[in-house]
Design an enzyme around this catalytic site. Structure first.
Site, short mmCIF file in Angstrom:
data_model
loop_
_atom_site.label_atom_id
_atom_site.label_comp_id
_atom_site.label_asym_id
_atom_site.label_seq_id
_atom_site.Cartn_x
_atom_site.Cartn_y
_atom_site.Cartn_z
N GLU A 102 -1.36 31.79 -15.43
CA GLU A 102 -0.23 31.70 -14.50
C GLU A 102 0.83 30.73 -14.99
O GLU A 102 2.03 31.00 -14.88
CB GLU A 102 -0.72 31.28 -13.11
CG GLU A 102 -1.43 32.37 -12.33
CD GLU A 102 -0.49 33.48 -11.91
OE1 GLU A 102 0.73 33.27 -11.86
OE2 GLU A 102 -0.99 34.59 -11.63
N GLY A 153 -7.71 29.02 9.77
CA GLY A 153 -7.83 29.74 11.02
C GLY A 153 -7.92 31.25 10.83
O GLY A 153 -8.54 31.94 11.63
N GLU A 179 -9.15 32.15 1.96
CA GLU A 179 -8.89 31.60 0.63
C GLU A 179 -8.89 30.08 0.61
O GLU A 179 -8.39 29.42 1.51
CB GLU A 179 -7.51 32.09 0.18
CG GLU A 179 -6.96 31.41 -1.06
CD GLU A 179 -5.47 31.66 -1.22
OE1 GLU A 179 -5.00 31.62 -2.36
OE2 GLU A 179 -4.79 31.90 -0.21
N GLU A 205 8.97 38.71 -9.62
CA GLU A 205 9.08 37.26 -9.58
C GLU A 205 10.42 36.83 -10.17
O GLU A 205 10.65 36.94 -11.37
CB GLU A 205 7.93 36.60 -10.37
CG GLU A 205 6.57 36.78 -9.72
CD GLU A 205 5.46 36.12 -10.52
OE1 GLU A 205 4.53 35.58 -9.90
OE2 GLU A 205 5.51 36.17 -11.77
#
Length: 207
Positions: A111, A134, A138, A159
């Site tokens: 990344e 909640g 992940e 991107e």
């Protein structure tokens, strides 16, 4: 006037264990994530409840630091990009979703290179955290990337990133003033700044 005495903190019993999943149904299968509807009986609870949970392969966060100009106030690799869900441009540290079966460190290296063009010789785990437990399953691992070398970025087609090199002190000031709102950036930068401060205190003690 009588002196005010603080009441002692109440001891709490820490609940352990996992929820009993009575049923789980795939409600949505998207490109980036899946949504499940789970009927669960959570630890300490008598009744079952419906929980809608987002799950995907996981993400990594990279705090890339260039200390060539000075370790007291190093440069931080930041990205400015438009986030549709937030409805605005945000300043963020690099991060990205892991591929299926991919390990976290290789994902972080991939990344960083894809989004910024940077490679790092030194990698360290900093901290991990749940972004929104909640409804989001992940957890995110923050890596500290140091001893950087610049290269050619190759972001994905959707991107549109602007790479910005910022002093740590400037990033901290923007966090405290509310100009930086991205959670992973706030967590990683504040953790790193505190780590630097603790290291300096330890060095002063040993001198």
């Amino acid at each position: 006037m009588p002196k005010q005495i603080a009441a002692p903190a109440k001891k709490t019993t820490r609940r352990r264990g996992k929820a009993e999943v009575l049923s789980s149904k795939l409600a949505y299968n998207g490109k980036l994530f899946k949504v499940f509807k789970d009927q669960v009986r959570e630890p300490g609870a008598e009744d079952a409840h419906l929980r809608e949970v987002i799950r995907h392969n996981g993400s990594v966060v990279i705090l890339a630091v260039d200390a060539k100009t000075g370790s007291r106030d190093p440069l931080i690799v930041m990205e400015r990009q438009y986030r549709h869900a937030a409805g605005q441009f945000l300043l963020e540290v690099p991060a990205g979703k892991m591929e299926e079966g991919e390990k976290r460190l290789p994902a972080a290296k991939r990344e960083l290179l894809e989004e910024t063009g940077f490679r790092a010789r030194k990698w360290t785990k900093l901290v991990r955290y749940f972004a929104s437990p909640g409804f989001l399953g992940e957890w995110m691992q923050v890596f500290l990337a140091e001893e950087l070398t610049a290269g050619q970025a190759a972001p994905e087609a959707d991107e549109n990133l602007e790479i910005v090199m910022m002093r740590l002190s400037d990033v901290l000031e923007m966090i405290h003033s509310g100009e930086i709102l991205d959670g992973k950036t706030i967590v990683s930068v504040l953790f790193y700044a505190r780590m630097l401060d603790e290291n300096r205190k330890q060095k002063r003690k040993t001198v």
